[in-house]
Design an enzyme around this catalytic site. Sequence first.
Site, PDB file in Angstrom:
ATOM      1  N   ASN A 106       5.044  12.274  -0.177  1.00 19.86           N
ATOM      2  CA  ASN A 106       4.226  11.935  -1.332  1.00 19.86           C
ATOM      3  C   ASN A 106       2.798  12.407  -1.074  1.00 19.86           C
ATOM      4  O   ASN A 106       2.326  12.387   0.055  1.00 19.86           O
ATOM      5  CB  ASN A 106       4.273  10.416  -1.550  1.00 19.86           C
ATOM      6  CG  ASN A 106       3.351   9.921  -2.644  1.00 19.86           C
ATOM      7  OD1 ASN A 106       2.605   8.970  -2.438  1.00 19.86           O
ATOM      8  ND2 ASN A 106       3.368  10.539  -3.808  1.00 19.86           N
ATOM      9  N   GLY A 107       2.116  12.844  -2.149  1.00 16.91           N
ATOM     10  CA  GLY A 107       0.702  13.177  -2.035  1.00 16.91           C
ATOM     11  C   GLY A 107       0.369  14.620  -2.325  1.00 16.91           C
ATOM     12  O   GLY A 107       0.846  15.511  -1.640  1.00 16.91           O
ATOM     13  N   GLY A 108      -0.451  14.837  -3.357  1.00 15.42           N
ATOM     14  CA  GLY A 108      -1.075  16.129  -3.581  1.00 15.42           C
ATOM     15  C   GLY A 108      -0.252  17.189  -4.267  1.00 15.42           C
ATOM     16  O   GLY A 108      -0.776  18.258  -4.578  1.00 15.42           O
ATOM     17  N   CYS A 144      -1.048   0.893   0.137  1.00 19.85           N
ATOM     18  CA  CYS A 144      -2.137   0.678  -0.815  1.00 19.85           C
ATOM     19  C   CYS A 144      -3.400   0.242  -0.084  1.00 19.85           C
ATOM     20  O   CYS A 144      -3.367  -0.699   0.718  1.00 19.85           O
ATOM     21  CB  CYS A 144      -1.738  -0.378  -1.835  1.00 19.85           C
ATOM     22  SG  CYS A 144      -3.012  -0.679  -3.094  1.00 19.85           S
TER      23      CYS A 144
END
Length: 340
Positions: free
Chosen positions: A219-221, A108
């Site tokens: 993870n991501g997109g 984060c």
Amino acid sequence: MNAPAFPDRPPSTRYAASARLSVAPMMDWTDRHCRVFHRLLAPHARLYTEMVHANAVVLGDRTRLLGFDPVEQPLALQLGGSEPALLAQAARIGADWGYDEINLNCGCPSDRVQAGRFGACLMKEPALVADSVAAMAAAVRVPVTVKCRLGVDDDQDYERFRAFVDTVAAAGCATFIVHARNAWLKGLSPKENREIPPLRYEWAWQLKRERPDLEVLLNGGMAAAGDVQAQLGHVDGVMLGRAAYHDPYLLHRLDADLYGGESRDRAALLRALRPYVEAQMGQGVALKHITRHVLGLFHGQPGGRAFRQVLSEGAHREGADWTLVEQALAATVAPRRAAA
């Protein structure tokens, strides 16, 4: 403490089958009502809580912070923090509450997280992350995992990323959830950090090739079923974030495809949530706190806009109950028939 959903099986066995699909921890979104809905859609997926700081777990209202419905399992608790002893104490509490995994947030990028010396800035301190993981792993019998980025700011060094992973893996972490972007600690908002830094899936692919004994989740997109299927040829599993929230039926279709289940129509899935909704309302929970998580169920479908409008406008009214959900479903029928 919540009773485990599968008391006849140890956590490692109960958890092993669900690696291929998971839903990301998302602040203000993946609360317990959201997770119950996602579990209904995806019976096999790993679900994660919103990030909770270790200090809050130790000192705060644990029923509010840690309570969950056993139907949500397999379920991971994501912790924030950078003090090994405190993280170990919070991990032990989480495991005692019945969580199947304890996940440490190293991804984060928000200013609040940086001020507290946790989240993505921990990627600059692999030894501290390793100490934290070792302390947590010594405190619990469930898996301790890490969610991280590729690096911070303009770091373009794959070897540094791999060295971070190696250092943390040596401390007892066998699962890394890799958000395949850098985190910019200055100059970008959390939203921009999810969109502007370029995706480099190939780093996660290479990590899996070079460290085959590690479980690497990506993870991501990814926002479509084809995106997920393409990545599963390279890594052990895929974690969906905003796509699972804004288009929850995608989560349902993926779970059915990956685990061999039967797809159900959207209305049937939503009606299956009714007993939970009415039980929660009987405990004083307002309908709006649950229906906000289902607004995307008809995403991209004829009648989807009407569905969202009926729910979002009506759920805030005093006395709103399940009748409103049926009205929202009814609002989708005419447009769907016209499209057919």
